[in-house]
Enzyme design. Sequence first.
Site, PDB file in Angstrom:
ATOM      1  N   ASN A 113     -27.999  -4.009 -15.830  1.00 53.82           N
ATOM      2  CA  ASN A 113     -28.503  -3.242 -14.677  1.00 53.82           C
ATOM      3  C   ASN A 113     -28.448  -1.735 -14.907  1.00 53.82           C
ATOM      4  OD1 ASN A 113     -25.718  -2.919 -14.282  1.00 53.82           O
ATOM      5  ND2 ASN A 113     -25.921  -2.898 -12.063  1.00 53.82           N
ATOM      6  N   LYS A 150     -33.657  -7.518 -14.421  1.00 55.87           N
ATOM      7  CA  LYS A 150     -32.384  -7.349 -15.148  1.00 55.87           C
ATOM      8  C   LYS A 150     -32.319  -8.179 -16.433  1.00 55.87           C
ATOM      9  CE  LYS A 150     -29.870  -6.180 -10.988  1.00 55.87           C
ATOM     10  NZ  LYS A 150     -28.699  -6.405 -10.138  1.00 55.87           N
ATOM     11  N   GLY A 155     -30.538 -26.648 -13.284  1.00 53.87           N
ATOM     12  CA  GLY A 155     -30.451 -26.305 -14.703  1.00 53.87           C
ATOM     13  C   GLY A 155     -29.830 -24.925 -14.909  1.00 53.87           C
ATOM     14  N   GLY A 176     -28.530 -16.731 -10.757  1.00 52.73           N
ATOM     15  CA  GLY A 176     -29.420 -15.795 -11.440  1.00 52.73           C
ATOM     16  C   GLY A 176     -28.598 -14.611 -11.930  1.00 52.73           C
ATOM     17  N   GLY A 177     -29.218 -13.420 -11.931  1.00 51.76           N
ATOM     18  CA  GLY A 177     -28.545 -12.228 -12.445  1.00 51.76           C
ATOM     19  C   GLY A 177     -27.255 -11.916 -11.712  1.00 51.76           C
ATOM     20  N   ALA A 178     -27.298 -11.881 -10.373  1.00 48.77           N
ATOM     21  CA  ALA A 178     -26.100 -11.496  -9.610  1.00 48.77           C
ATOM     22  C   ALA A 178     -25.011 -12.571  -9.724  1.00 48.77           C
ATOM     23  CB  ALA A 178     -26.471 -11.262  -8.146  1.00 48.77           C
ATOM     24  N   GLY A 195     -22.563  -6.963   0.924  1.00 51.40           N
ATOM     25  CA  GLY A 195     -23.239  -6.695  -0.349  1.00 51.40           C
ATOM     26  C   GLY A 195     -23.049  -5.279  -0.881  1.00 51.40           C
ATOM     27  N   GLY A 222     -26.109 -19.579  -6.223  1.00 51.36           N
ATOM     28  CA  GLY A 222     -27.126 -18.761  -6.880  1.00 51.36           C
ATOM     29  C   GLY A 222     -26.620 -18.326  -8.240  1.00 51.36           C
TER      30      GLY A 222
HETATM   31  P1  NAD Z   1     -32.275 -13.956  -9.275  1.00 48.55           P
HETATM   32  O1  NAD Z   1     -33.675 -14.256  -8.879  1.00 48.55           O
HETATM   33  O2  NAD Z   1     -31.953 -13.568 -10.676  1.00 48.55           O
HETATM   34  O3  NAD Z   1     -31.323 -15.208  -8.919  1.00 48.55           O
HETATM   35  C1  NAD Z   1     -31.289 -15.839  -7.666  1.00 48.55           C
HETATM   36  C2  NAD Z   1     -30.883 -17.290  -7.887  1.00 48.55           C
HETATM   37  O4  NAD Z   1     -30.640 -17.881  -6.599  1.00 48.55           O
HETATM   38  C3  NAD Z   1     -31.945 -18.138  -8.571  1.00 48.55           C
HETATM   39  O5  NAD Z   1     -31.376 -18.809  -9.683  1.00 48.55           O
HETATM   40  C4  NAD Z   1     -32.407 -19.115  -7.489  1.00 48.55           C
HETATM   41  O6  NAD Z   1     -32.782 -20.385  -8.006  1.00 48.55           O
HETATM   42  C5  NAD Z   1     -31.151 -19.220  -6.649  1.00 48.55           C
HETATM   43  N1  NAD Z   1     -31.351 -19.666  -5.257  1.00 48.55           N
HETATM   44  C6  NAD Z   1     -32.332 -19.328  -4.396  1.00 48.55           C
HETATM   45  N2  NAD Z   1     -32.123 -19.932  -3.205  1.00 48.55           N
HETATM   46  C7  NAD Z   1     -30.992 -20.674  -3.330  1.00 48.55           C
HETATM   47  C8  NAD Z   1     -30.256 -21.519  -2.447  1.00 48.55           C
HETATM   48  N3  NAD Z   1     -30.633 -21.727  -1.195  1.00 48.55           N
HETATM   49  N4  NAD Z   1     -29.140 -22.128  -2.925  1.00 48.55           N
HETATM   50  C9  NAD Z   1     -28.744 -21.932  -4.210  1.00 48.55           C
HETATM   51  N5  NAD Z   1     -29.389 -21.140  -5.079  1.00 48.55           N
HETATM   52  C10 NAD Z   1     -30.509 -20.511  -4.648  1.00 48.55           C
HETATM   53  O7  NAD Z   1     -31.818 -12.791  -8.259  1.00 48.55           O
HETATM   54  P2  NAD Z   1     -30.517 -11.866  -8.420  1.00 48.55           P
HETATM   55  O8  NAD Z   1     -30.861 -10.653  -9.196  1.00 48.55           O
HETATM   56  O9  NAD Z   1     -29.386 -12.712  -8.854  1.00 48.55           O
HETATM   57  O10 NAD Z   1     -30.311 -11.392  -6.908  1.00 48.55           O
HETATM   58  C11 NAD Z   1     -29.858 -12.292  -5.917  1.00 48.55           C
HETATM   59  C12 NAD Z   1     -29.543 -11.489  -4.644  1.00 48.55           C
HETATM   60  O11 NAD Z   1     -28.474 -10.589  -4.907  1.00 48.55           O
HETATM   61  C13 NAD Z   1     -30.722 -10.614  -4.182  1.00 48.55           C
HETATM   62  O12 NAD Z   1     -30.741 -10.650  -2.783  1.00 48.55           O
HETATM   63  C14 NAD Z   1     -30.324  -9.237  -4.663  1.00 48.55           C
HETATM   64  O13 NAD Z   1     -30.896  -8.210  -3.862  1.00 48.55           O
HETATM   65  C15 NAD Z   1     -28.827  -9.274  -4.488  1.00 48.55           C
HETATM   66  N6  NAD Z   1     -28.112  -8.327  -5.352  1.00 48.55           N
HETATM   67  C16 NAD Z   1     -27.267  -7.446  -4.755  1.00 48.55           C
HETATM   68  C17 NAD Z   1     -26.562  -6.559  -5.537  1.00 48.55           C
HETATM   69  C18 NAD Z   1     -25.626  -5.588  -4.883  1.00 48.55           C
HETATM   70  O14 NAD Z   1     -25.292  -4.565  -5.489  1.00 48.55           O
HETATM   71  N7  NAD Z   1     -25.164  -5.902  -3.699  1.00 48.55           N
HETATM   72  C19 NAD Z   1     -26.703  -6.548  -6.926  1.00 48.55           C
HETATM   73  C20 NAD Z   1     -27.546  -7.500  -7.510  1.00 48.55           C
HETATM   74  C21 NAD Z   1     -28.268  -8.383  -6.704  1.00 48.55           C
END
Ligand code: NAD
Length: 274
Positions: A101, A80, A169, A143-145, A253, A141
């Site tokens: 997305n 993303k 960070g 990241g993207g979501a 989710g 977390g």
């Molecule tokens: P990403 O890799 O961009 O970000 C994930 C973040 O979580 C990272 O910054 C990582 O350092 C952090 N992280 C990992 N373990 C951690 C913990 N124990 N405590 C705190 N932070 C932690 O991934 P993303 O794209 O943000 O996706 C995250 C989750 O969301 C995935 O499981 C993805 O499948 C899900 N998601 C679901 C939907 C939906 O429509 N339901 C949409 C987007 C993403």
Amino acid sequence: MTAPSSLPPLVDGATRLYGIIGDPIAQVRSPEVLTARFRAAGRNALLLPFHVAPARFEESVRGLKALLNLDGIIVTVPYKARILPELDRVLPTGQKVGAVNAMRRETDGSWTGDNFDGKGLLQSLAKMGHEVRGLKAAIIGCGGAGSAVAVAFAEKGAAALTLYDIEEGRARDLARRLETLFPDCVFGVLPPDPSRQDILVNASPVGMAPGEGLPYPFGPLDPRLLVIDVVMKPPLTPLLRFAESCGCRTVQGRAMLDGQVEEVMGFFGIGEAG
Ligand code: NAD
């Protein structure tokens, strides 16, 4: 003799193509969900899964963009943010989130991207009767979501957002970026303390893999807390199981995905027939 079907064939030479790119790909639901919606809208269009390898990401995307009958692409994990340089323009929500997305081909052949994850979650929360305005939320977390949820909650008028990421960070960068965009919302970078929150969101991938537990070692949760897990793992992630055992209201989710279908259809320029 069987009656002729009133439906057009699923695919023919004139079918318009849409794709979803990700790695892995087999778990995605968009091909069946969006193809059914395209057909309900009377469009001869299909959305297909494309498994794109990280090492061949750029050439794969450029190949897809070069196909003249491919009009749009859904972008999922882990691409993303990486897709941004492949776009000609990013709409405001995608810019704030720093990730998109969905992307579409414009009539001049250029590509525009935006992010619907946060809007999708808000849409579902509103349908379920859950409020965000004026409330305090912790997001695990960044990241993207997590960024999409933080932008959506701040835009919706959340009073305070606590951001937490094991890579600190990332939480700090997100807080810094959003503080300037949303001066009325208070941002903190702290471990999540659910006793001080109205809403707890897991936007980390913890809970996806078999045998994984909670994203953070919580004590018992206050039953007034609303707990949202963006991880799609039906029926319940470990966090949602734990939250339900504490008597909390929970949101799964799929709410994020289901809530954005209409928005993405609109972005692709496809409305419901009739
Ligand atoms: P990403 O890799 O961009 O970000 C994930 C973040 O979580 C990272 O910054 C990582 O350092 C952090 N992280 C990992 N373990 C951690 C913990 N124990 N405590 C705190 N932070 C932690 O991934 P993303 O794209 O943000 O996706 C995250 C989750 O969301 C995935 O499981 C993805 O499948 C899900 N998601 C679901 C939907 C939906 O429509 N339901 C949409 C987007 C993403």
